[in-house]
Enzyme design. Structure first.
Site, PDB file in Angstrom:
ATOM      1  N   GLY A   1      52.398  20.795  52.851  1.00 52.32           N
ATOM      2  CA  GLY A   1      53.243  19.850  53.591  1.00 52.32           C
ATOM      3  C   GLY A   1      54.687  19.924  53.139  1.00 52.32           C
ATOM      4  O   GLY A   1      55.329  18.905  52.907  1.00 52.32           O
ATOM      5  N   ALA A   2      55.201  21.159  53.038  1.00 51.67           N
ATOM      6  CA  ALA A   2      56.548  21.329  52.484  1.00 51.67           C
ATOM      7  C   ALA A   2      57.589  21.611  53.570  1.00 51.67           C
ATOM      8  O   ALA A   2      58.710  21.987  53.272  1.00 51.67           O
ATOM      9  CB  ALA A   2      56.545  22.450  51.436  1.00 51.67           C
TER      10      ALA A   2
ATOM     11  N   ARG B   1      58.849  19.381  55.530  1.00 54.74           N
ATOM     12  CA  ARG B   1      59.732  18.210  55.704  1.00 54.74           C
ATOM     13  C   ARG B   1      59.571  17.275  54.511  1.00 54.74           C
ATOM     14  O   ARG B   1      58.667  17.452  53.698  1.00 54.74           O
ATOM     15  CB  ARG B   1      59.336  17.376  56.934  1.00 54.74           C
TER      16      ARG B   1
ATOM     17  N   VAL C   1      45.623  21.818  56.280  1.00 58.67           N
ATOM     18  CA  VAL C   1      44.869  21.611  55.030  1.00 58.67           C
ATOM     19  C   VAL C   1      43.486  21.007  55.265  1.00 58.67           C
ATOM     20  O   VAL C   1      42.630  21.074  54.390  1.00 58.67           O
ATOM     21  CB  VAL C   1      45.642  20.766  53.979  1.00 58.67           C
TER      22      VAL C   1
ATOM     23  N   ASN D   1      50.548  17.854  48.586  1.00 57.09           N
ATOM     24  CA  ASN D   1      51.453  16.825  49.106  1.00 57.09           C
ATOM     25  C   ASN D   1      51.204  16.467  50.572  1.00 57.09           C
ATOM     26  O   ASN D   1      51.529  15.364  50.994  1.00 57.09           O
ATOM     27  CB  ASN D   1      52.898  17.327  48.924  1.00 57.09           C
TER      28      ASN D   1
ATOM     29  N   SER E   1      49.821   7.349  46.845  1.00 54.44           N
ATOM     30  CA  SER E   1      50.794   6.374  47.338  1.00 54.44           C
ATOM     31  C   SER E   1      50.564   5.072  46.585  1.00 54.44           C
ATOM     32  O   SER E   1      49.444   4.792  46.135  1.00 54.44           O
ATOM     33  CB  SER E   1      50.557   6.130  48.825  1.00 54.44           C
TER      34      SER E   1
ATOM     35  N   TYR F   1      44.602   4.609  55.360  1.00 56.70           N
ATOM     36  CA  TYR F   1      45.567   5.327  54.509  1.00 56.70           C
ATOM     37  C   TYR F   1      45.425   4.873  53.052  1.00 56.70           C
ATOM     38  O   TYR F   1      45.381   5.695  52.139  1.00 56.70           O
ATOM     39  CB  TYR F   1      46.982   5.069  55.030  1.00 56.70           C
TER      40      TYR F   1
ATOM     41  N   ILE G   1      59.590   5.602  50.453  1.00 61.72           N
ATOM     42  CA  ILE G   1      60.495   6.755  50.357  1.00 61.72           C
ATOM     43  C   ILE G   1      61.098   7.034  51.736  1.00 61.72           C
ATOM     44  O   ILE G   1      60.398   6.970  52.755  1.00 61.72           O
ATOM     45  CB  ILE G   1      59.724   8.008  49.854  1.00 61.72           C
TER      46      ILE G   1
HETATM   47  P1  NAP Z   1      56.426  13.458  56.248  1.00 64.10           P
HETATM   48  O1  NAP Z   1      57.903  13.491  56.212  1.00 64.10           O
HETATM   49  O2  NAP Z   1      55.724  12.868  57.422  1.00 64.10           O
HETATM   50  O3  NAP Z   1      55.889  14.973  56.004  1.00 64.10           O
HETATM   51  C1  NAP Z   1      54.515  15.219  56.015  1.00 64.10           C
HETATM   52  C2  NAP Z   1      54.269  16.662  55.651  1.00 64.10           C
HETATM   53  O4  NAP Z   1      52.847  16.863  55.635  1.00 64.10           O
HETATM   54  C3  NAP Z   1      54.860  17.615  56.680  1.00 64.10           C
HETATM   55  O5  NAP Z   1      55.404  18.726  56.018  1.00 64.10           O
HETATM   56  C4  NAP Z   1      53.629  18.030  57.493  1.00 64.10           C
HETATM   57  O6  NAP Z   1      53.694  19.374  57.974  1.00 64.10           O
HETATM   58  C5  NAP Z   1      52.542  17.972  56.447  1.00 64.10           C
HETATM   59  N1  NAP Z   1      51.236  17.871  57.062  1.00 64.10           N
HETATM   60  C6  NAP Z   1      50.723  16.877  57.826  1.00 64.10           C
HETATM   61  N2  NAP Z   1      49.484  17.188  58.214  1.00 64.10           N
HETATM   62  C7  NAP Z   1      49.198  18.412  57.707  1.00 64.10           C
HETATM   63  C8  NAP Z   1      48.079  19.266  57.754  1.00 64.10           C
HETATM   64  N3  NAP Z   1      46.977  18.922  58.432  1.00 64.10           N
HETATM   65  N4  NAP Z   1      48.142  20.448  57.093  1.00 64.10           N
HETATM   66  C9  NAP Z   1      49.238  20.812  56.402  1.00 64.10           C
HETATM   67  N5  NAP Z   1      50.348  20.041  56.329  1.00 64.10           N
HETATM   68  C10 NAP Z   1      50.315  18.856  56.973  1.00 64.10           C
HETATM   69  O7  NAP Z   1      55.833  12.676  55.011  1.00 64.10           O
HETATM   70  P2  NAP Z   1      56.396  12.465  53.517  1.00 64.10           P
HETATM   71  O8  NAP Z   1      56.945  11.094  53.462  1.00 64.10           O
HETATM   72  O9  NAP Z   1      57.216  13.605  53.056  1.00 64.10           O
HETATM   73  O10 NAP Z   1      54.991  12.416  52.742  1.00 64.10           O
HETATM   74  C11 NAP Z   1      54.549  13.439  51.873  1.00 64.10           C
HETATM   75  C12 NAP Z   1      53.391  12.892  51.066  1.00 64.10           C
HETATM   76  O11 NAP Z   1      53.834  11.744  50.333  1.00 64.10           O
HETATM   77  C13 NAP Z   1      52.217  12.416  51.913  1.00 64.10           C
HETATM   78  O12 NAP Z   1      51.011  12.714  51.258  1.00 64.10           O
HETATM   79  C14 NAP Z   1      52.426  10.910  51.976  1.00 64.10           C
HETATM   80  O13 NAP Z   1      51.216  10.230  52.220  1.00 64.10           O
HETATM   81  C15 NAP Z   1      52.974  10.653  50.589  1.00 64.10           C
HETATM   82  N6  NAP Z   1      53.732   9.405  50.456  1.00 64.10           N
HETATM   83  C16 NAP Z   1      54.835   9.160  51.227  1.00 64.10           C
HETATM   84  C17 NAP Z   1      55.523   7.965  51.048  1.00 64.10           C
HETATM   85  C18 NAP Z   1      56.731   7.592  51.868  1.00 64.10           C
HETATM   86  O14 NAP Z   1      57.161   6.440  51.781  1.00 64.10           O
HETATM   87  N7  NAP Z   1      57.329   8.499  52.629  1.00 64.10           N
HETATM   88  C19 NAP Z   1      55.091   7.039  50.092  1.00 64.10           C
HETATM   89  C20 NAP Z   1      53.967   7.341  49.331  1.00 64.10           C
HETATM   90  C21 NAP Z   1      53.296   8.527  49.511  1.00 64.10           C
HETATM   91  P3  NAP Z   1      53.971  19.800  59.507  1.00 64.10           P
HETATM   92  O15 NAP Z   1      55.106  18.934  59.990  1.00 64.10           O
HETATM   93  O16 NAP Z   1      54.313  21.241  59.385  1.00 64.10           O
HETATM   94  O17 NAP Z   1      52.697  19.566  60.255  1.00 64.10           O
END
Ligand code: NAP
Length: 246
Positions: free
Chosen positions: A11-12, A14, A63, A89, A141, A154, A187
């Site tokens: 998930g890199a 974005r 994944v 991630n 999270s 979630y 975040i």
């Molecule tokens: P995001 O901006 O929505 O990015 C999500 C990433 O995950 C994207 O690169 C996406 O890739 C990838 N992804 C989604 N489904 C996938 C799949 N089936 N296979 C491979 N890649 C997949 O989210 P983020 O905020 O950066 O979150 C990253 C991690 O941190 C997640 O696990 C999230 O639960 C966790 N997190 C986020 C927050 C927050 O506040 N943002 C807080 C706590 C934890 P594509 O776009 O290429 O599909």
């Protein structure tokens, strides 16, 4: 000359994953950027990193699909010859009342957030165990610790990631492998793009450090867990959350 270390970050394309790729590249790692749907963004990130003189490659895989993950890991190993760090991630969220969630939506949240971590760890572990080295960092999270209303699936999935990481840490510690988890707070990424300015402000006010976190805040925690400074840490949960959950 010391060998260049390598990392696979799921998930890199974005958000937190993309920033983690930048931070690891700047620290000298060869970086494999996994993406699922955002191919253009992943390729642009790889161009950005290689233009800056770093080693990077983009690898596509959903994944939630074990076969795609095995292929991805094989490709990375073929190109980098070695893998030192795995960052699990990739994740998706789902918001709404539990009573309105379909079984399909529930399963997808678990397929990506939990099965995805299992598939990636299962694919790299034979190599890590053979080499008696390796570091795995999972991304949970704060909702996996505290629970969030309207994010039951979630929260449950992210709690599973914490349990998975603690148990795996015990299982593979004797093989010289560490498994740690980061549990970020709120975040600023696309995952929270749906939050209104009012909601964001309320969360900011509830946070002792009085700000929303950045992807860089989380990336730096992940880099630390991959560093030699974290060699004696395993089964731990590091919480870049500004003190929102303590
Ligand atoms: P995001 O901006 O929505 O990015 C999500 C990433 O995950 C994207 O690169 C996406 O890739 C990838 N992804 C989604 N489904 C996938 C799949 N089936 N296979 C491979 N890649 C997949 O989210 P983020 O905020 O950066 O979150 C990253 C991690 O941190 C997640 O696990 C999230 O639960 C966790 N997190 C986020 C927050 C927050 O506040 N943002 C807080 C706590 C934890 P594509 O776009 O290429 O599909």
């Amino acid at each position: 000359m010391t060998r260049q270390k390598s990392v696979l970050i799921t998930g890199a394309s974005r958000g937190i994953g993309a920033e983690t790729a930048r931070v690891f590249a700047a620290a000298g790692y060869a970086v494999a950027v996994n993406y699922h749907r955002s191919e253009a963004a992943a390729l642009a990130l790889v161009d950005e990193l290689t233009a800056a003189g770093h080693t990077a490659l983009a690898v596509k895989a959903d994944v939630s699909d074990a076969a795609q993950v095995r292929n991805m890991v094989d490709n990375v190993l073929e190109i980098f010859c070695q893998l030192d760090i795995l960052v699990c991630n990739a994740g998706i969220s789902w918001e709404g009342l539990l009573t309105e969630m379909t079984e399909e939506e529930w399963r997808r949240v678990f397929a990506v957030n939990v099965d995805g971590v299992f598939h990636c760890c299962a694919a790299v572990l034979p190599r890590f165990i053979h080499g008696k080295a390796g570091k795995i960092i999972t991304v949970s999270s704060m909702w996996g610790q505290a629970g969030a209303s309207c994010e039951v699936a979630y929260s449950a999935a992210k709690a599973a990631v914490i349990g998975f990481s603690k148990a795996l840490a015990k299982e593979v510690g004797p093989s010289g492998i560490t498994v740690n988890c980061v549990a970020p707070g709120v975040i600023d990424t696309e995952m929270n793009a749906h939050l209104s300015p009012r909601d964001l402000n309320a969360l900011r006010e509830e946070t002792p450090l009085e700000r929303i976190g950045t992807a860089r805040d989380v990336a730096e925690s992940i880099l630390f867990l991959a560093s030699e400074g974290a060699d004696f840490l395993t089964g731990q949960v590091l919480c870049p959350n500004g003190g929102l959950v303590v």
